[in-house]
Design a protein around this motif. Structure first.
Motif, mmCIF file in Angstrom:
data_model
loop_
_atom_site.group_PDB
_atom_site.id
_atom_site.type_symbol
_atom_site.label_atom_id
_atom_site.label_comp_id
_atom_site.label_asym_id
_atom_site.label_seq_id
_atom_site.Cartn_x
_atom_site.Cartn_y
_atom_site.Cartn_z
ATOM 1 N N HIS A 237 0.958 -1.321 -0.234
ATOM 2 C CA HIS A 237 0.157 0.031 -0.014
ATOM 3 C C HIS A 237 0.777 1.157 -0.237
ATOM 4 C CE1 HIS A 237 -3.685 2.177 1.810
ATOM 5 N NE2 HIS A 237 -2.708 3.138 1.411
ATOM 6 N N HIS B 160 1.619 5.387 -2.050
ATOM 7 C CA HIS B 160 1.060 6.365 -2.894
ATOM 8 C C HIS B 160 2.418 7.105 -3.259
ATOM 9 C CE1 HIS B 160 -3.106 6.553 -0.886
ATOM 10 N NE2 HIS B 160 -2.324 5.918 -0.230
ATOM 11 N N LYS C 95 -0.478 3.703 -5.924
ATOM 12 C CA LYS C 95 -1.892 4.070 -6.474
ATOM 13 C C LYS C 95 -1.898 5.468 -7.176
ATOM 14 C CE LYS C 95 -3.104 2.433 -1.721
ATOM 15 N NZ LYS C 95 -3.621 1.105 -2.236
ATOM 16 N N HIS D 109 -9.513 1.687 1.353
ATOM 17 C CA HIS D 109 -9.163 2.749 2.500
ATOM 18 C C HIS D 109 -10.663 2.629 3.364
ATOM 19 C CE1 HIS D 109 -5.986 3.933 -0.082
ATOM 20 N NE2 HIS D 109 -5.412 4.566 0.831
ATOM 21 N N HIS E 186 -6.130 0.500 6.790
ATOM 22 C CA HIS E 186 -6.219 1.442 7.771
ATOM 23 C C HIS E 186 -6.841 0.735 8.761
ATOM 24 C CE1 HIS E 186 -4.191 5.002 5.921
ATOM 25 N NE2 HIS E 186 -4.804 4.697 4.955
ATOM 26 N N ASP F 5 2.272 3.101 3.386
ATOM 27 C CA ASP F 5 1.309 3.983 3.135
ATOM 28 C C ASP F 5 1.956 5.168 2.451
ATOM 29 O OD1 ASP F 5 -1.383 5.209 2.577
ATOM 30 O OD2 ASP F 5 -1.704 5.798 4.574
#
Ligand code: DI6
Ligand code: FE
Length: 403
Positions: free
Chosen positions: A68, A70, A137, A238, A261, A313
């Protein structure tokens, strides 16, 4: 010719022993795959004259998987960090048009090449800690052009380094300024058509969303999931990060690979996740950065047998964390995961969160993606803070860090 890694402590993460540990172990690798794993004393005759590689007694684990992130974004949000330290909350900043939307402005302004160049050093930080698969992502474009640009940048990263990149379409991440107050119109007119276009271009491995009071409702996310289902693309979400919105229950109805999360998830959510084989992705970097106090229901996940993954994350706002080893440590210290759970979280369960049956454990037939660490016991990986004991990183049966 196979390569035989010998004189190793092997944490296979398979079988019934803690860590699947094999002392004085060996691994036979050929054709990019693991052919055999076991005690050095039991290496099959077949491999007797093959190429040996002495691990010097070090620890071999599956390579890490960051399930996960970004990683692709323009600019950064150090100023928002300052604002938060002066008392503004993440939600207040988001509602005032900052937060994710400030990254959207900077990502729209960046070229594809600029996004790739900016992401490379972040990805190198993951690689330096033994990551061989990373999920990246979209979601900072929120218009067709920029969402596609982000996904193409993610694919391009895999051409620049020896790493496997998988992508999630996160069009339902925030409501862009041009649709302020009209989330439904954004979903119908931009998010869904962009997903269809991105999928037609082979840019989407998973569909994700942000189900939150500052983002999209479960009903809005469901409209995106329906399209994902028609396209045959697996979903993840999420969910219950800042409040309980019912996103986790929705995700389980769509057979989501993961719910991520989940700080505000309930025991009921945990039981639904167990029934749908949905992995709980624990993201302690966001918990830490947002000084959240609500902890994910770890006991309920254990009780119902929900696998727990751990990821960075990595993003410019809520989790500027680019260290899976630190994420493991935080998962232990904040949420009382055991070091074994933390290691499973960045290997076996991270693979499951991405639906990748070919990696995450060291057993015959899996990809020969592994990390060799200069430690004597696997608990040391989650235990040390800000220290990287990686010695070698192997991907597809090749050592990528050996000169
Ligand atoms: N939750 C997160 O933690 C990231 N996105 C999301 O939906 C935060 C993204 C950001 O703040 O830029
Ligand atoms: Fe995230």
């Amino acid at each position: 010719m196979a390569t035989i890694i010998r004189n190793a402590t092997v944490a296979t993460l398979a079988g019934n022993q803690p860590y699947g540990l094999i002392k004085q172990g060996a691994i036979a690798v050929q054709g990019g795959k693991i052919q055999w794993v076991g005690k050095e004393s039991a290496i099959p005759e077949l491999y007797a004259n093959h190429h040996p590689c002495d691990a010097g007694g070090k620890l071999v684990t599956p390579a890490l998987i960051d399930c996960h992130t970004h990683l692709i974004f323009g600019g950064n949000r150090a100023q928002e960090f300052e604002q938060r330290l002066l008392g503004a909350s993440y939600e207040e900043i988001a509602r005032a048009g900052g937060g994710i939307l400030s990254t959207v402005t900077q990502t729209r302004a960046a070229s594809l090449d600029e996004l790739v160049s900016a992401a490379l050093p972040r990805m190198d930080a993951l690689i330096a800690e033994g990551v061989t698969t990373v999920e990246i992502k979209s979601g900072y474009g929120l218009d067709e052009h920029t969402e596609l640009k982000m996904l193409r940048a993610a694919r391009e990263l895999a051409n620049r380094r020896p790493i496997r990149v998988v992508t999630s379409f996160l069009g339902a991440h925030a409501i862009p300024p041009e649709f302020k107050g009209n989330a439904d119109a954004y979903i119908d007119r931009v998010c869904i058509p962009t997903l269809q276009r991105a999928a037609a271009n082979g840019l989407v491995d998973y569909v994700d969303g942000f189900c939150e009071n500052i983002a999209f409702s479960a009903n809005q996310i469901e409209r995106v999931f329906k399209v994902a289902q028609e396209l045959g693309i697996p979903v993840k979400l999420h969910s219950e990060q800042l409040s309980h919105q019912g996103g986790t229950a929705l995700a389980t109805r769509y057979g989501a690979l993961s719910a991520d999360h989940v700080e505000y998830a309930t025991e009921e959510d945990a039981s639904l996740m167990a029934a749908s084989n949905t992995v709980a992705v624990i993201l302690p970097g966001a918990f830490y950065t947002l000084t959240e106090t609500r902890e994910p229901p770890i006991e309920a996940f254990r009780k119902y047998g929900v696998p727990m993954a751990v990821a960075t994350d990595a993003n410019p706002g809520s989790s500027p964390l680019f260290s899976p080893l630190l994420a493991m440590n935080m998962a232990c210290t904040f949420f009382w995961l055991t070091p074994e759970e933390a290691l499973l979280g960045v290997t076996k369960h991270a693979a499951q969160a991405l639906g990748l049956a070919d990696s995450g454990v060291l057993t015959p037939g899996r990809r020969a993606d592994f990390a060799i660490w200069d430690v004597s016991h696997p608990a040391e990986l989650a235990y040390m803070i800000g220290f990287n004991p990686l010695s070698e990183r192997w991907i597809n049966g090749e050592c990528s860090s050996c000169s």
